[in-house]
Scaffold this motif. Structure first.
Motif, PDB file in Angstrom:
ATOM      1  N   UNK A 121      -0.165 -31.661 -24.913  1.00  0.00           N
ATOM      2  CA  UNK A 121       0.339 -32.349 -26.103  1.00  0.00           C
ATOM      3  C   UNK A 121      -0.350 -31.786 -27.344  1.00  0.00           C
ATOM      4  N   UNK A 122       0.224 -32.028 -28.506  1.00  0.00           N
ATOM      5  CA  UNK A 122      -0.411 -31.583 -29.749  1.00  0.00           C
ATOM      6  C   UNK A 122       0.587 -31.523 -30.878  1.00  0.00           C
ATOM      7  N   UNK A 123       1.178 -30.345 -31.105  1.00  0.00           N
ATOM      8  CA  UNK A 123       2.202 -30.229 -32.139  1.00  0.00           C
ATOM      9  C   UNK A 123       3.427 -31.067 -31.813  1.00  0.00           C
ATOM     10  N   UNK A 124       3.622 -31.364 -30.537  1.00  0.00           N
ATOM     11  CA  UNK A 124       4.730 -32.203 -30.073  1.00  0.00           C
ATOM     12  C   UNK A 124       4.311 -32.817 -28.745  1.00  0.00           C
ATOM     13  N   UNK A 125       5.191 -33.599 -28.138  1.00  0.00           N
ATOM     14  CA  UNK A 125       4.904 -34.148 -26.818  1.00  0.00           C
ATOM     15  C   UNK A 125       4.790 -33.008 -25.823  1.00  0.00           C
ATOM     16  N   UNK A 150      -7.064 -20.579 -25.772  1.00  0.00           N
ATOM     17  CA  UNK A 150      -6.712 -21.975 -26.008  1.00  0.00           C
ATOM     18  C   UNK A 150      -6.206 -22.147 -27.433  1.00  0.00           C
ATOM     19  N   UNK A 151      -4.944 -22.586 -27.565  1.00  0.00           N
ATOM     20  CA  UNK A 151      -4.288 -22.651 -28.868  1.00  0.00           C
ATOM     21  C   UNK A 151      -3.998 -24.067 -29.332  1.00  0.00           C
ATOM     22  N   UNK A 152      -4.366 -25.066 -28.544  1.00  0.00           N
ATOM     23  CA  UNK A 152      -4.079 -26.459 -28.904  1.00  0.00           C
ATOM     24  C   UNK A 152      -5.287 -27.337 -28.651  1.00  0.00           C
ATOM     25  N   UNK A 153      -5.096 -28.656 -28.575  1.00  0.00           N
ATOM     26  CA  UNK A 153      -6.187 -29.539 -28.159  1.00  0.00           C
ATOM     27  C   UNK A 153      -6.736 -29.072 -26.807  1.00  0.00           C
ATOM     28  N   UNK A 154      -8.019 -29.286 -26.567  1.00  0.00           N
ATOM     29  CA  UNK A 154      -8.682 -28.676 -25.415  1.00  0.00           C
ATOM     30  C   UNK A 154      -8.718 -29.581 -24.178  1.00  0.00           C
ATOM     31  N   UNK A 155      -7.780 -30.497 -24.079  1.00  0.00           N
ATOM     32  CA  UNK A 155      -7.774 -31.485 -23.002  1.00  0.00           C
ATOM     33  C   UNK A 155      -7.678 -30.851 -21.628  1.00  0.00           C
ATOM     34  N   UNK A 156      -6.765 -29.905 -21.450  1.00  0.00           N
ATOM     35  CA  UNK A 156      -6.626 -29.257 -20.139  1.00  0.00           C
ATOM     36  C   UNK A 156      -7.910 -28.555 -19.729  1.00  0.00           C
ATOM     37  N   UNK A 157      -8.587 -27.926 -20.686  1.00  0.00           N
ATOM     38  CA  UNK A 157      -9.828 -27.214 -20.376  1.00  0.00           C
ATOM     39  C   UNK A 157     -10.934 -28.186 -19.972  1.00  0.00           C
ATOM     40  N   UNK A 158     -11.011 -29.329 -20.684  1.00  0.00           N
ATOM     41  CA  UNK A 158     -12.029 -30.325 -20.356  1.00  0.00           C
ATOM     42  C   UNK A 158     -11.794 -30.901 -18.963  1.00  0.00           C
ATOM     43  N   UNK A 159     -10.543 -31.152 -18.627  1.00  0.00           N
ATOM     44  CA  UNK A 159     -10.216 -31.665 -17.298  1.00  0.00           C
ATOM     45  C   UNK A 159     -10.535 -30.624 -16.227  1.00  0.00           C
ATOM     46  N   UNK A 160     -10.301 -29.356 -16.534  1.00  0.00           N
ATOM     47  CA  UNK A 160     -10.560 -28.302 -15.561  1.00  0.00           C
ATOM     48  C   UNK A 160     -12.041 -28.228 -15.202  1.00  0.00           C
ATOM     49  N   UNK A 161     -12.922 -28.324 -16.188  1.00  0.00           N
ATOM     50  CA  UNK A 161     -14.351 -28.218 -15.895  1.00  0.00           C
ATOM     51  C   UNK A 161     -14.866 -29.470 -15.188  1.00  0.00           C
TER      52      UNK A 161
END
Length: 326
Positions: A38-42, A128-139
């Motif tokens: 999510x970020x610029x749109x859903x 990473x070009x948007x909010x870093x949520x996926x990266x935080x979940x990955x770690x």
């Protein structure tokens, strides 16, 4: 020469589309997959936007994965008007067509991210070009994930407390400050950050933009269409960027991709520890640079400062000249 392997995590708006096209056009680069947030749109619109870009560029074989639909804390602050409610300028008529829904992979983006990197340890650069949520979940799912990366490139944060989403905060970090904090504390791989101020200071001219979108290719026609009604690409609209840095064309996310493709594009960086602020009405989500080593952190990142605009412009031009469907 061995191919550079990229994994792109995106909240695909118009500037993300520009950055993705740049990666697709670059010789010697293989995009292993594109994970969506999510970020610029859903996140649903983001997935469809990525599939549109891949279709225009005749690269639909690249897998697209749906990821986080909300930040770690709170609810997503969307839709965002910067690039239209759909992220691509609100000009595409078949927004909810099944054509853009069925090709999305069933595997979750975070699981795909871990798998693709684990299959290519030490070879993949994550952009990473948007909010870093996926990266935080990955770690959090795999604490060893960062050390398996070759490099991490981030478009986000700020270096002087100048904000575009809030007074002191940049959009991607403000949309999920906790994730930005986690990533910059726990990803100890070589990390390169294209901050908001850096991108704005290294802007291109509107004359360049006009030449860029008026090339006779399908990709250029697509870019001209999605920017045609977007106020962010209007010379007559005064934005926060214009107020602070003056007028010009800024393809924000493309700077991170350009650095991943060709390190010589970035001619000067600041190497230091950084930390994301999680408190305060004005400073939540702001990235602080520890230039005097007050935090005593061992891990340093490279915060981009100066750019070779000639090389950057060439990469952007090539992004819309690549072989595309007509």
């Amino acid at each position: 020469m061995a191919q550079k392997l990229l994994l792109i995590d995106t909240d695909c708006g118009i500037d993300d589309a520009q950055a993705i096209m740049m990666a697709l056009a670059a010789p010697g680069v293989m995009v292993l997959g594109i994970t969506c947030c999510f970020g610029n749109a859903s996140v649903e619109d983001v997935c469809q936007n990525v599939l549109r870009v891949l279709s225009v560029c005749d690269r639909s074989q690249i897998p697209v994965f749906r990821g986080a639909a909300a930040p770690l804390v709170g609810t997503p602050d969307i839709p965002i008007s910067h690039f239209g409610t759909d992220g691509l300028g609100d000009v595409l008529e078949d927004r909810d067509s099944e054509r853009w829904k069925t090709p999305i992979q069933t595997e979750h983006a975070v699981n795909a991210m871990i798998r693709l990197v684990s299959d290519n340890i030490g070879q993949v650069s994550l952009v990473a070009l948007g909010p870093l949520t996926n990266l935080a979940l990955a770690v959090k799912l795999d604490p060893s994930f960062p050390q398996k990366l070759k490099k991490l490139f981030i478009m986000g944060g700020n270096m002087e407390g100048k904000g575009n989403r809030t007074v002191c905060g940049e959009f991607n970090f403000v949309m999920d400050p906790e994730s930005a904090y986690i990533v910059l504390e726990e990803f100890l791989c070589p990390t390169y950050i294209a901050s908001w101020e850096f991108t704005c200071r290294n802007k291109l001219s509107w004359d360049f933009f006009d030449e860029w979108i008026n090339q006779d290719t399908a990709a250029a026609r697509f870019m001209k269409e999605i920017t045609s009604k977007c106020w962010a690409y209007s010379r007559d609209t005064l934005t926060s960027k214009d107020v602070v840095f003056g007028p010009g064309f800024v393809s924000y996310d493309s700077y991170a991709v350009a650095a991943a493709i060709d390190s010589s594009v970035v001619t000067e960086s600041v190497e230091c520890a950084v930390r994301v602020e999680l408190q305060g009405a004005l400073c939540r989500g702001m990235m602080g640079l520890d230039l005097c080593d007050k935090l005593k952190k061992r891990h340093r990142v490279f915060v981009m400062k100066e750019c070779d605009l000639g090389k950057f412009g060439q990469l952007l031009m090539a992004a819309l000249r690549q072989p595309c469907k007509t």
